[in-house]
Write a protein that holds these residues in place. Structure first.
Motif, PDB file in Angstrom:
ATOM      1  N   ARG A  77       2.610   1.680  -3.541  1.00  0.00           N
ATOM      2  CA  ARG A  77       1.822   2.269  -4.641  1.00  0.00           C
ATOM      3  C   ARG A  77       1.879   3.797  -4.575  1.00  0.00           C
ATOM      4  O   ARG A  77       1.886   4.465  -5.603  1.00  0.00           O
ATOM      5  CB  ARG A  77       0.384   1.741  -4.691  1.00  0.00           C
TER       6      ARG A  77
ATOM      7  N   PHE B 106       0.840  -1.204   0.000  1.00  0.00           N
ATOM      8  CA  PHE B 106       0.000   0.000   0.000  1.00  0.00           C
ATOM      9  C   PHE B 106       0.873   1.251   0.000  1.00  0.00           C
ATOM     10  O   PHE B 106       0.537   2.259  -0.609  1.00  0.00           O
ATOM     11  CB  PHE B 106      -0.912   0.019   1.232  1.00  0.00           C
TER      12      PHE B 106
ATOM     13  N   GLU C  95      -5.328   6.315   3.471  1.00  0.00           N
ATOM     14  CA  GLU C  95      -5.874   5.277   2.586  1.00  0.00           C
ATOM     15  C   GLU C  95      -5.223   5.405   1.208  1.00  0.00           C
ATOM     16  O   GLU C  95      -5.433   6.396   0.493  1.00  0.00           O
ATOM     17  CB  GLU C  95      -7.399   5.356   2.457  1.00  0.00           C
TER      18      GLU C  95
HETATM   19  N1  LIG Z   1      -6.707   0.079   3.122  1.00  0.00           N
HETATM   20  C1  LIG Z   1      -5.439   0.600   3.599  1.00  0.00           C
HETATM   21  C2  LIG Z   1      -4.579  -0.557   4.074  1.00  0.00           C
HETATM   22  C3  LIG Z   1      -3.274  -0.092   4.675  1.00  0.00           C
HETATM   23  C4  LIG Z   1      -2.658  -1.153   5.570  1.00  0.00           C
HETATM   24  O1  LIG Z   1      -3.190  -2.243   5.755  1.00  0.00           O
HETATM   25  N2  LIG Z   1      -1.505  -0.796   6.148  1.00  0.00           N
HETATM   26  C5  LIG Z   1      -0.848  -1.703   7.052  1.00  0.00           C
HETATM   27  C6  LIG Z   1       0.596  -1.917   6.609  1.00  0.00           C
HETATM   28  S1  LIG Z   1       0.640  -2.891   5.136  1.00  0.00           S
HETATM   29  C7  LIG Z   1      -0.812  -1.074   8.444  1.00  0.00           C
HETATM   30  O2  LIG Z   1      -0.574   0.100   8.590  1.00  0.00           O
HETATM   31  N3  LIG Z   1      -1.046  -1.895   9.473  1.00  0.00           N
HETATM   32  C8  LIG Z   1      -1.008  -1.480  10.823  1.00  0.00           C
HETATM   33  C9  LIG Z   1      -2.285  -1.770  11.555  1.00  0.00           C
HETATM   34  O3  LIG Z   1      -3.250  -2.251  10.927  1.00  0.00           O
HETATM   35  O4  LIG Z   1      -2.311  -1.552  12.765  1.00  0.00           O
HETATM   36  C10 LIG Z   1      -4.765   1.378   2.470  1.00  0.00           C
HETATM   37  O5  LIG Z   1      -5.036   1.092   1.293  1.00  0.00           O
HETATM   38  O6  LIG Z   1      -4.015   2.310   2.768  1.00  0.00           O
END
Ligand SMILES: N[C@@H](CCC(=O)N[C@@H](CS)C(=O)NCC(=O)O)C(=O)O
Length: 217
Positions: free
Chosen positions: A17, A14, A65
């Protein structure tokens, strides 16, 4: 551009991108690496709802996001476009971008599920690949048309991260003879200079997925 900052983490598709979009636009930004096991006060302040990366901060204002960030980048800096000017082509690119995001949990299932649940994730993932093969690309080189665009960046995790998930899980789904168009796209995508120069370290990513798998097995 001192007023542009990206909070991210090294392994996240994410985050990548957004990095690809910023690079494609030729924008300078400061990258702030977050430790997700000990999130910074700034991340919690900038993304109090989801507390996730990526977050882009432009002129002190946060945008969270990744799909929203890509649209923000495109609207704010329209040069080197990520989307076609044609409304229908734009809608198609957004459709595949959303499809990839909606189906990502299915494919991640091959890595984080076991037994019958993993088998179901494998079958469902094959279906996802089949749909992309049959309906996604047509005769185009990229989901964005002749060159790379928003949909390619949104689906980029399939081109690079997915094979490491497969390897860590000990399964092979994404095979060239089964999905020749999609496979060709992954090659074109990874060879595109901005992508090629901005990918996480393969060995580190694989080691991370293997350690994740070990905890599950
Ligand atoms: N839908 C979000 C997903 C982002 C995401 O899942 N980020 C993860 C890292 S790959 C994160 O920050 N995880 C920490 C958490 O969920 O606490 C996007 O597209 O930005």
């Amino acid at each position: 551009m001192g007023d542009l900052k990206l909070h991210g983490t090294a392994s996240s598709p994410f985050v990548y991108r957004v990095i690809w979009a910023l690079k494609l636009k030729g924008l300078d930004y400061e990258y702030v690496e977050e430790d997700l096991s000990n999130k910074s006060d700034l991340l919690l302040k900038y993304n109090p709802v989801y507390k996730r990366v990526p977050v882009l901060i432009h002129g002190g204002k946060p945008v969270a996001e990744s799909s929203v960030i890509l649209e923000y980048i495109e609207e704010t800096w329209p040069h080197n476009p990520l989307l076609s000017a044609d409304p229908h082509e734009k809608a198609v690119a957004r459709f595949w971008s959303k499809f990839g995001d909606d189906k990502r949990p299915t494919i991640v299932g091959i890595l984080i599920k076991v037994g019958e649940e993993q088998e179901k994730a494998i079958q469902d993932s094959l279906e996802v690949l089949k749909i992309l093969e049959e309906h996604g690309l047509g005769e185009k080189e990229f989901f964005g048309g002749e060159t790379i665009g928003l949909a390619d960046m949104a689906l980029g995790w399939m081109a690079y991260w997915m094979c490491m998930m497969e390897e860590a899980a000990g399964v092979k789904l994404f095979e060239e003879h089964k999905f020749p168009r999609l496979f060709k796209w992954t090659r074109n995508f990874k060879e595109f200079p901005i992508i090629k120069e901005n990918l996480p370290d393969r060995n580190e990513l694989l080691a991370y997925y293997k350690s994740l798998r070990k905890m599950i097995d």
